[in-house]
Design an enzyme around this catalytic site. Structure first.
Site, PDB file in Angstrom:
ATOM      1  N   SER A 126      20.653  -6.724  -4.160  1.00  0.00           N
ATOM      2  CA  SER A 126      20.205  -7.225  -2.865  1.00  0.00           C
ATOM      3  C   SER A 126      20.460  -6.175  -1.793  1.00  0.00           C
ATOM      4  O   SER A 126      21.438  -5.414  -1.863  1.00  0.00           O
ATOM      5  CB  SER A 126      20.998  -8.486  -2.534  1.00  0.00           C
ATOM      6  OG  SER A 126      20.798  -8.844  -1.186  1.00  0.00           O
ATOM      7  N   TYR A 150      29.349 -12.950  -1.571  1.00  0.00           N
ATOM      8  CA  TYR A 150      28.110 -12.852  -2.366  1.00  0.00           C
ATOM      9  C   TYR A 150      27.678 -11.393  -2.495  1.00  0.00           C
ATOM     10  O   TYR A 150      27.433 -10.884  -3.597  1.00  0.00           O
ATOM     11  CB  TYR A 150      26.998 -13.690  -1.710  1.00  0.00           C
ATOM     12  CG  TYR A 150      25.609 -13.303  -2.174  1.00  0.00           C
ATOM     13  CD1 TYR A 150      25.204 -13.567  -3.481  1.00  0.00           C
ATOM     14  CD2 TYR A 150      24.704 -12.667  -1.318  1.00  0.00           C
ATOM     15  CE1 TYR A 150      23.925 -13.193  -3.917  1.00  0.00           C
ATOM     16  CE2 TYR A 150      23.436 -12.297  -1.743  1.00  0.00           C
ATOM     17  CZ  TYR A 150      23.051 -12.562  -3.042  1.00  0.00           C
ATOM     18  OH  TYR A 150      21.800 -12.188  -3.473  1.00  0.00           O
ATOM     19  N   LYS A 154      27.449  -8.466  -5.817  1.00  0.00           N
ATOM     20  CA  LYS A 154      26.317  -7.603  -6.185  1.00  0.00           C
ATOM     21  C   LYS A 154      26.771  -6.144  -6.280  1.00  0.00           C
ATOM     22  O   LYS A 154      26.362  -5.416  -7.182  1.00  0.00           O
ATOM     23  CB  LYS A 154      25.186  -7.737  -5.165  1.00  0.00           C
ATOM     24  CG  LYS A 154      24.513  -9.104  -5.166  1.00  0.00           C
ATOM     25  CD  LYS A 154      23.702  -9.342  -6.424  1.00  0.00           C
ATOM     26  CE  LYS A 154      23.033 -10.688  -6.451  1.00  0.00           C
ATOM     27  NZ  LYS A 154      22.415 -11.007  -7.745  1.00  0.00           N
TER      28      LYS A 154
HETATM   29  P1  NAD Z   1      17.453 -19.064  -7.506  1.00  0.00           P
HETATM   30  O1  NAD Z   1      18.707 -19.805  -7.227  1.00  0.00           O
HETATM   31  O2  NAD Z   1      16.162 -19.759  -7.277  1.00  0.00           O
HETATM   32  O3  NAD Z   1      17.465 -18.509  -9.002  1.00  0.00           O
HETATM   33  C1  NAD Z   1      18.646 -18.204  -9.702  1.00  0.00           C
HETATM   34  C2  NAD Z   1      18.604 -18.972 -11.012  1.00  0.00           C
HETATM   35  O4  NAD Z   1      19.766 -18.667 -11.789  1.00  0.00           O
HETATM   36  C3  NAD Z   1      18.595 -20.490 -10.775  1.00  0.00           C
HETATM   37  O5  NAD Z   1      17.515 -21.039 -11.501  1.00  0.00           O
HETATM   38  C4  NAD Z   1      19.947 -20.959 -11.332  1.00  0.00           C
HETATM   39  O6  NAD Z   1      19.850 -22.258 -11.882  1.00  0.00           O
HETATM   40  C5  NAD Z   1      20.244 -19.881 -12.361  1.00  0.00           C
HETATM   41  N1  NAD Z   1      21.658 -19.664 -12.643  1.00  0.00           N
HETATM   42  C6  NAD Z   1      22.674 -19.501 -11.753  1.00  0.00           C
HETATM   43  N2  NAD Z   1      23.822 -19.265 -12.412  1.00  0.00           N
HETATM   44  C7  NAD Z   1      23.525 -19.270 -13.738  1.00  0.00           C
HETATM   45  C8  NAD Z   1      24.291 -19.086 -14.924  1.00  0.00           C
HETATM   46  N3  NAD Z   1      25.611 -18.842 -14.866  1.00  0.00           N
HETATM   47  N4  NAD Z   1      23.675 -19.172 -16.130  1.00  0.00           N
HETATM   48  C9  NAD Z   1      22.336 -19.420 -16.199  1.00  0.00           C
HETATM   49  N5  NAD Z   1      21.566 -19.610 -15.118  1.00  0.00           N
HETATM   50  C10 NAD Z   1      22.157 -19.520 -13.896  1.00  0.00           C
HETATM   51  O7  NAD Z   1      17.501 -17.712  -6.665  1.00  0.00           O
HETATM   52  P2  NAD Z   1      16.414 -16.583  -6.493  1.00  0.00           P
HETATM   53  O8  NAD Z   1      16.074 -16.523  -5.065  1.00  0.00           O
HETATM   54  O9  NAD Z   1      15.351 -16.727  -7.504  1.00  0.00           O
HETATM   55  O10 NAD Z   1      17.305 -15.308  -6.812  1.00  0.00           O
HETATM   56  C11 NAD Z   1      17.319 -14.691  -8.087  1.00  0.00           C
HETATM   57  C12 NAD Z   1      18.270 -13.512  -8.044  1.00  0.00           C
HETATM   58  O11 NAD Z   1      17.860 -12.626  -7.016  1.00  0.00           O
HETATM   59  C13 NAD Z   1      19.718 -13.892  -7.731  1.00  0.00           C
HETATM   60  O12 NAD Z   1      20.558 -13.100  -8.530  1.00  0.00           O
HETATM   61  C14 NAD Z   1      19.864 -13.535  -6.259  1.00  0.00           C
HETATM   62  O13 NAD Z   1      21.182 -13.208  -5.944  1.00  0.00           O
HETATM   63  C15 NAD Z   1      18.960 -12.320  -6.163  1.00  0.00           C
HETATM   64  N6  NAD Z   1      18.473 -12.117  -4.792  1.00  0.00           N
HETATM   65  C16 NAD Z   1      17.774 -13.116  -4.166  1.00  0.00           C
HETATM   66  C17 NAD Z   1      17.331 -12.919  -2.860  1.00  0.00           C
HETATM   67  C18 NAD Z   1      16.576 -13.999  -2.137  1.00  0.00           C
HETATM   68  O14 NAD Z   1      16.427 -13.900  -0.939  1.00  0.00           O
HETATM   69  N7  NAD Z   1      16.056 -15.021  -2.798  1.00  0.00           N
HETATM   70  C19 NAD Z   1      17.597 -11.713  -2.198  1.00  0.00           C
HETATM   71  C20 NAD Z   1      18.290 -10.717  -2.872  1.00  0.00           C
HETATM   72  C21 NAD Z   1      18.720 -10.924  -4.178  1.00  0.00           C
HETATM   73  C1  UD1 Z   2      20.204 -13.942   4.234  1.00  0.00           C
HETATM   74  C2  UD1 Z   2      21.531 -13.426   3.758  1.00  0.00           C
HETATM   75  C3  UD1 Z   2      21.290 -12.346   2.733  1.00  0.00           C
HETATM   76  C4  UD1 Z   2      20.449 -12.871   1.593  1.00  0.00           C
HETATM   77  C5  UD1 Z   2      19.156 -13.424   2.167  1.00  0.00           C
HETATM   78  C6  UD1 Z   2      18.299 -14.066   1.124  1.00  0.00           C
HETATM   79  C7  UD1 Z   2      23.060 -13.763   5.641  1.00  0.00           C
HETATM   80  C8  UD1 Z   2      23.884 -13.090   6.684  1.00  0.00           C
HETATM   81  N1  UD1 Z   2      22.301 -12.934   4.884  1.00  0.00           N
HETATM   82  O1  UD1 Z   2      19.514 -12.843   4.792  1.00  0.00           O
HETATM   83  O2  UD1 Z   2      22.512 -11.866   2.223  1.00  0.00           O
HETATM   84  O3  UD1 Z   2      20.164 -11.839   0.655  1.00  0.00           O
HETATM   85  O4  UD1 Z   2      19.457 -14.418   3.152  1.00  0.00           O
HETATM   86  O5  UD1 Z   2      18.898 -15.207   0.601  1.00  0.00           O
HETATM   87  O6  UD1 Z   2      23.096 -14.962   5.462  1.00  0.00           O
HETATM   88  N2  UD1 Z   2      16.860 -17.422  11.202  1.00  0.00           N
HETATM   89  C9  UD1 Z   2      16.681 -18.289  12.271  1.00  0.00           C
HETATM   90  N3  UD1 Z   2      16.713 -19.629  12.030  1.00  0.00           N
HETATM   91  C10 UD1 Z   2      16.890 -20.149  10.776  1.00  0.00           C
HETATM   92  C11 UD1 Z   2      17.059 -19.245   9.692  1.00  0.00           C
HETATM   93  C12 UD1 Z   2      17.057 -17.894   9.941  1.00  0.00           C
HETATM   94  O7  UD1 Z   2      16.534 -17.862  13.417  1.00  0.00           O
HETATM   95  O8  UD1 Z   2      16.913 -21.368  10.611  1.00  0.00           O
HETATM   96  C13 UD1 Z   2      16.795 -15.972  11.454  1.00  0.00           C
HETATM   97  C14 UD1 Z   2      18.088 -15.233  11.123  1.00  0.00           C
HETATM   98  O9  UD1 Z   2      18.954 -15.241  12.217  1.00  0.00           O
HETATM   99  C15 UD1 Z   2      17.546 -13.850  10.759  1.00  0.00           C
HETATM  100  C16 UD1 Z   2      16.170 -14.136  10.142  1.00  0.00           C
HETATM  101  O10 UD1 Z   2      15.805 -15.428  10.602  1.00  0.00           O
HETATM  102  O11 UD1 Z   2      17.364 -13.082  11.918  1.00  0.00           O
HETATM  103  C17 UD1 Z   2      16.167 -14.132   8.624  1.00  0.00           C
HETATM  104  O12 UD1 Z   2      17.198 -15.007   8.162  1.00  0.00           O
HETATM  105  P1  UD1 Z   2      17.348 -15.419   6.623  1.00  0.00           P
HETATM  106  O13 UD1 Z   2      16.048 -15.898   6.086  1.00  0.00           O
HETATM  107  O14 UD1 Z   2      18.516 -16.334   6.505  1.00  0.00           O
HETATM  108  O15 UD1 Z   2      17.633 -14.050   5.876  1.00  0.00           O
HETATM  109  P2  UD1 Z   2      18.790 -12.948   6.156  1.00  0.00           P
HETATM  110  O16 UD1 Z   2      19.738 -13.390   7.174  1.00  0.00           O
HETATM  111  O17 UD1 Z   2      18.113 -11.649   6.362  1.00  0.00           O
END
Ligand code: NAD
Ligand code: UD1
Length: 355
Positions: A126, A150, A154
């Site tokens: 991430s 979190y 990573k």
């Molecule tokens: P998500 O929660 O939708 O998907 C993660 C999946 O992993 C879920 O289906 C959950 O049930 C499963 N899971 C969790 N722990 C587990 C375990 N111990 N064994 C088996 N399954 C398990 O989240 P996502 O948004 O699809 O994210 C996927 C990956 O990407 C994660 O590792 C997350 O940290 C990373 N990531 C997500 C974002 C984002 O904004 N969505 C940003 C950066 C990184």
């Molecule tokens: C957040 C996490 C980041 C994670 C990512 C995806 C934090 C500090 N960072 O990123 O680690 O990888 O989510 O899961 O939590 N905002 C509003 N109102 C809302 C929601 C968000 O104004 O209800 C604004 C936030 O202040 C920010 C932007 O929207 O400026 C994006 O927010 P968000 O979607 O939560 O993502 P990040 O904060 O970038």
């Protein structure tokens, strides 16, 4: 015979889109998920979209023996590892759960892979590993310093995987640092289905648009940005998924490669509100609140290395991200909850049109 890829966290938001990309590209897929933050209906829909089946195992990645057996039994050649916990706020409250799920989970997975002689891995990292940006756009050489548990899980995993590669040149690992994934598959059948009140921007905006929530709270409009609201690098989840495929194909050399997956464009919270209003035709009432603790003013990627190393770049616009997110929300107002697979024939026509 096509290659079999294990996708951990395959039922989740990004995982389900990665499964689609793999199946569409002709790979076979075994998805493993403990369903702690997902619904296996997502994978039923994946199969319906692709017109192909995958293998699903309801299991935890911390169960090393089970993962080992699965790798052997399915003749897996590579793993895309997305399973993990991802809620920043929750990680402050329950840090050990994050270390156990994310770090220990990855250790067990990698150990099973080593025993099964499967040494090709794509890992979900991430942009949160960068912490407070010291300069923008963020390239992969930017100093690292995550500001929450979190993010630290990573970073620990990235370091662990680097050590693994140093110890054994059989490993080929891609660590992908995602920026802000949003949007949904264009069919509107698969998308993000957050439990409870969404903490991320797009799911919250979409729920306001559909009338599930009244008002968006914008966390601060006094940042040093053109309109005062926070700026992020939103990336379409389908582009993100295709980045995994590019990574898988490029992992020819031994060692670990770390790559940003972002668009390189920053959009503000107000840009999102306006674009979402325009594609949905709904109004998004909002109120300005205090800044949210831990937020940064702006964060966006330098995507140059992804282009050079993976031959990958995002292609979808902010309009398309919002339009696809909206279609998913509109067709599934309650996410996967209680959902059947409606209108299969209509859907296949729609998909053929987009083929
Ligand atoms: P998500 O929660 O939708 O998907 C993660 C999946 O992993 C879920 O289906 C959950 O049930 C499963 N899971 C969790 N722990 C587990 C375990 N111990 N064994 C088996 N399954 C398990 O989240 P996502 O948004 O699809 O994210 C996927 C990956 O990407 C994660 O590792 C997350 O940290 C990373 N990531 C997500 C974002 C984002 O904004 N969505 C940003 C950066 C990184
Ligand atoms: C957040 C996490 C980041 C994670 C990512 C995806 C934090 C500090 N960072 O990123 O680690 O990888 O989510 O899961 O939590 N905002 C509003 N109102 C809302 C929601 C968000 O104004 O209800 C604004 C936030 O202040 C920010 C932007 O929207 O400026 C994006 O927010 P968000 O979607 O939560 O993502 P990040 O904060 O970038």
């Amino acid at each position: 015979m096509s290659e079999m890829i294990l996708v951990t966290g395959g039922a989740g938001y990004i995982g389900s889109h990665v499964c689609i990309a793999l199946l569409d590209a002709g790979f076979d897929v075994v998805a493993v998920d403990n369903l702690s933050n997902s619904n296996k209906a997502s994978l039923e829909r994946v199969q319906s979209i692709c017109g192909r089946s995958l293998i699903f195992r309801h299991a935890d990645i911390r169960n090393e023996e089970l993962i080992y057996d699965m790798l052997r039994a399915c003749a897996v050649t590579a793993v895309i590892h997305l399973a993990g916990l991802k809620a920043v706020g929750d990680s402050n409250v329950r840090p050990m759960m994050y270390y156990e799920n994310n770090v220990l989970g990855t250790m067990r997975l990698v150990s099973a892979m080593k025993r099964a002689h499967v040494k090709t891995l794509v890992f979900s990292s991430s942009a949160t590993v960068y912490g407070m940006p010291r300069y923008l756009p963020l390239d992969e050489k930017h100093p690292l310093g995550p500001t929450n548990p979190y993010g630290r899980t990573k970073l620990v995993i990235e370091e662990m995987l680097k050590d693994l590669c140093r110890s054994d040149d059989g490993w080929r690992i891609g660590s992908l640092r995602y920026f802000n994934p949003v949007g949904a598959h264009e069919s509107g059948l698969v998308g993000e289905d957050p439990l409870g009140v969404p903490s991320n921007l797009l799911p919250f905006v979409a729920q306001v648009a559909i009338g599930r929530r009244e008002t968006l709270q914008i966390w601060g409009n006094d940042y040093d940005t053109p309109d005062g609201t926070g700026i992020r690098d939103f990336i379409h989840v389908v582009d993100l998924a295709s980045g995994h495929l590019s990574a898988l194909r490029q992992l020819g050399q031994p060692g670990l490669i770390t790559v940003n997956l972002g668009t390189g464009n920053g959009s503000s919270v107000l840009d999102i509100v306006r674009t979402f209003e325009s594609v949905s035709g709904r109004s998004i009432p909002y109120e300005i609140r205090e800044r949210r603790a831990g937020d940064v003013a702006a964060c966006y990627a330098d995507p140059t290395f992804a282009k050079n190393a993976l031959g990958w770049a995002s292609t979808r616009s902010l309009e398309q991200m919002c339009a696809d997110h909206w279609r998913w929300q509109l067709q599934n107002p309650n996410g996967y909850q209680g959902s059947e697979l409606p209108k299969v024939r209509e859907r296949s026509r729609h998909l053929r049109r987009h083929a």
